[in-house]
Design a protein around this motif. Structure first.
Motif, PDB file in Angstrom:
ATOM      1  N   GLN A  31       0.327  -1.152  -0.030  1.00 57.53           N
ATOM      2  CA  GLN A  31      -0.344   0.025  -0.280  1.00 57.53           C
ATOM      3  C   GLN A  31       1.371   1.488   0.176  1.00 57.53           C
ATOM      4  O   GLN A  31       0.921   2.495  -1.327  1.00 57.53           O
ATOM      5  CB  GLN A  31      -0.828   0.264   1.128  1.00 57.53           C
ATOM      6  N   ILE A  32       1.967   1.098   1.106  1.00 64.59           N
ATOM      7  CA  ILE A  32       2.397   2.455   1.239  1.00 64.59           C
ATOM      8  C   ILE A  32       3.610   2.846  -0.385  1.00 64.59           C
ATOM      9  O   ILE A  32       3.671   4.216  -0.946  1.00 64.59           O
ATOM     10  CB  ILE A  32       4.263   2.611   2.434  1.00 64.59           C
ATOM     11  N   GLU A  33       4.233   1.444  -0.931  1.00 70.22           N
ATOM     12  CA  GLU A  33       4.865   1.839  -2.140  1.00 70.22           C
ATOM     13  C   GLU A  33       3.785   1.808  -3.426  1.00 70.22           C
ATOM     14  O   GLU A  33       4.177   2.788  -4.232  1.00 70.22           O
ATOM     15  CB  GLU A  33       5.293   0.213  -2.284  1.00 70.22           C
ATOM     16  N   ASN A  34       2.820   1.977  -3.313  1.00 68.23           N
ATOM     17  CA  ASN A  34       1.855   2.532  -4.489  1.00 68.23           C
ATOM     18  C   ASN A  34       1.638   3.816  -3.631  1.00 68.23           C
ATOM     19  O   ASN A  34      -0.040   4.096  -4.634  1.00 68.23           O
ATOM     20  CB  ASN A  34       1.572   1.659  -4.929  1.00 68.23           C
ATOM     21  N   GLY A  35       1.062   4.665  -3.142  1.00 68.98           N
ATOM     22  CA  GLY A  35       1.120   5.453  -2.908  1.00 68.98           C
ATOM     23  C   GLY A  35      -0.092   6.060  -2.369  1.00 68.98           C
ATOM     24  O   GLY A  35      -0.919   7.262  -2.376  1.00 68.98           O
ATOM     25  N   ILE A  36      -0.714   5.126  -1.320  1.00 68.06           N
ATOM     26  CA  ILE A  36      -2.082   5.214  -1.077  1.00 68.06           C
ATOM     27  C   ILE A  36      -1.908   6.048   0.642  1.00 68.06           C
ATOM     28  O   ILE A  36      -1.252   6.771   0.829  1.00 68.06           O
ATOM     29  CB  ILE A  36      -2.545   3.574   0.118  1.00 68.06           C
ATOM     30  N   THR A  37      -3.503   7.102   0.808  1.00 69.16           N
ATOM     31  CA  THR A  37      -3.370   8.375   1.434  1.00 69.16           C
ATOM     32  C   THR A  37      -3.354   7.372   3.069  1.00 69.16           C
ATOM     33  O   THR A  37      -2.603   8.316   3.891  1.00 69.16           O
ATOM     34  CB  THR A  37      -4.641   8.823   1.427  1.00 69.16           C
ATOM     35  N   GLY A  38      -3.691   6.463   2.986  1.00 70.16           N
ATOM     36  CA  GLY A  38      -3.912   5.858   4.463  1.00 70.16           C
ATOM     37  C   GLY A  38      -4.488   4.730   4.862  1.00 70.16           C
ATOM     38  O   GLY A  38      -4.899   3.870   3.541  1.00 70.16           O
ATOM     39  N   ILE A  39      -3.659   3.675   5.576  1.00 68.97           N
ATOM     40  CA  ILE A  39      -4.959   2.767   5.725  1.00 68.97           C
ATOM     41  C   ILE A  39      -5.785   2.062   6.555  1.00 68.97           C
ATOM     42  O   ILE A  39      -5.100   2.977   7.670  1.00 68.97           O
ATOM     43  CB  ILE A  39      -4.083   1.548   5.946  1.00 68.97           C
TER      44      ILE A  39
END
Length: 344
Positions: A31-39
Motif C-alpha cells: 500500500q505504501i509503495e503504491n502511494g495510498i493516503t492511509g490504511i
C-alpha cells in the motif's frame, strides 16, 4: 481527516486461522509503495468482528508502527458496547494512530439520538486529541445516525470533522452536506459510488475508504486525486477501467438447492480475499462464519479478472512485481482455484 484514498485493509490469516504477520507487513508495504493516503486497520474488511480484543490491539499496533511517517493509519474501534469502544479507542490512541473509525452500534438498535449521545459523543469527548470518524452503514449495523445528529455531533465535538458514508443513498449524503457544511469531509464507503459522489455538486465527497484498493491502491488513489484536482474526465476514464473490479465487492448468484432456488450473496471481504488468493497475495481464507464462494460466484470473479488482464493488464502489474507472481498463470490455471468454492 485529509482527503484521499484510504484502504480498508485485509487481515491475512494462515490456514489455521492465525494472523499472518509477515503477510500483513507485506500488504502494508504494498500500500505504501503504491502511494495510498492511509490504511484502515481492523475494519470490517479486515474481519474485525472475528477478533479477540488481544488480536485487535495487536493488529492496530503493528499497522500504526509500520505506517508511521509513511501514510496515515486509522484504527477501527467501534462496537455495539460503548465501554468496549472506549477501551479499544484508548489502546489505539496509545499506539499513535491518526484517527479512529467507529461504525454505528450494531444489532441492539439504538435510535439516532442515542447513537449520538451515548456512543459517538462519549468516545469523542473522552479522547479529544484524536479524530473520530463515524461510519454510517445501516445495511450492516441495522441502525443509523442520521445527518441531523451527525451535524449536531460535529458542532459539539471539534474532533469529528468527517464521515465514512456507506448508506448507498445520495439523498442521505446530500443532507449530510447541507447540514454539516462545506468544510465537513464526506468519504465514500462504497467503491462503486466513489466517482459519482465525488463529482456530485450536492455531495462533494473528498475521498474514499476503499475495498478494492487492497488490489489496486495506486489506481484508486489516482482516481480520487484526479477528481480532487478538478480533472473529472481523466478520472472517469480510469474509473471505467476499474469498474470490473469495483463491481466485485459483493457478488450475488442464484443457486439451485434440493428445495428450490436460493439467492446467495458473497459479501465483502469474501470476494476480495478470493481474488487475492488467486493472485498470490497474502490473504488466506476468511474466518468463520465466512467461508467460500459458490462455483457460480467464483466464475464471476474469474471472468472479471480475465477481462481486466486482457484489456488493462497494467492494473495488475504492481501485484506481479511486488509479490513475484505470474498473473496470467494464476488467473488461468485451475490449480490455483482449488478449494475456493462450495458446491451448493
Amino acid at each position: 481527516m485529509d482527503q484521499g484514498c484510504f484502504t480498508a485493509l485485509v487481515t491475512p490469516f494462515n490456514e489455521s486461522g492465525d494472523l499472518d504477520r509477515e503477510g500483513f507487513e507485506q500488504l502494508i508495504d504494498f500500500q505504501i509503495e503504491n502511494g495510498i493516503t492511509g490504511i484502515l486497520a481492523t475494519g470490517t474488511t479486515g474481519e474485525s468482528p472475528t477478533f479477540k480484543w488481544k488480536e485487535h490491539d495487536l493488529v492496530i499496533a503493528l499497522a500504526a508502527r509500520q505506517a508511521k511517517g509513511k501514510c496515515l493509519c486509522i484504527a477501527g474501534t467501534g462496537s455495539n458496547n460503548t465501554a468496549e469502544a472506549l477501551t479499544g479507542t484508548g489502546h489505539a490512541v496509545k499506539e499513535g494512530v491518526d484517527a479512529v473509525l467507529l461504525a454505528d452500534p450494531y444489532y441492539n438498535g439504538p435510535s439516532s439520538l442515542e447513537i449520538r449521545k451515548e456512543y459517538y459523543e462519549t468516545v469523542a469527548r473522552e479522547y479529544p486529541g484524536v479524530e473520530v470518524i463515524p461510519y454510517i452503514i445501516p445495511g450492516r449495523t441495522g441502525a443509523q445516525m442520521l445527518p441531523q445528529d451527525l451535524a449536531l455531533l460535529a458542532e459539539s465535538c471539534p474532533n469529528v470533522t468527517s464521515v465514512k458514508e456507506a448508506t448507498g443513498s445520495l439523498e442521505n449524503m446530500k443532507l449530510t452536506r447541507e447540514f454539516c457544511g462545506k468544510d465537513f469531509k464526506i468519504l465514500s464507503g462504497d467503491d462503486g459510488l466513489v466517482y459519482d459522489i465525488m463529482t456530485d455538486p450536492a455531495v462533494k465527497a473528498c475521498g474514499s475508504f476503499s475495498v478494492m484498493s487492497n488490489i489496486v491502491p495506486g489506481f484508486m488513489t489516482e482516481m480520487v486525486s484526479l477528481i480532487n484536482k478538478g480533472k473529472p474526465e481523466e478520472a472517469r476514464l480510469l474509473q471505467e477501467k476499474l469498474t470490473p473490479l469495483l463491481d466485485l465487492v459483493g457478488v450475488t448468484t442464484q443457486e439451485e438447492s434440493k428445495f428450490g432456488p436460493v439467492s446467495c450473496r458473497a459479501r465483502n471481504p469474501l470476494p476480495l480475499k478470493t481474488m487475492m488468493q488467486i493472485l498470490g497475495m497474502p490473504s488466506g481464507p476468511c474466518r468463520k462464519p465466512l467461508g467460500r464462494m459458490t462455483r457460480k460466484g467464483l466464475d464471476i470473479v474469474l471472468a472479471a479478472m480475465k477481462k481486466v488482464q486482457s484489456r488493462t493488464p497494467e492494473l495488475f502489474e504492481p501485484i506481479q512485481k511486488a509479490f513475484n507472481v505470474d498473473i496470467d498463470e494464476r488467473i488461468n490455471n485451475p490449480e490455483y482455484h482449488v478449494g475456493l468454492w462450495y458446491d451448493y
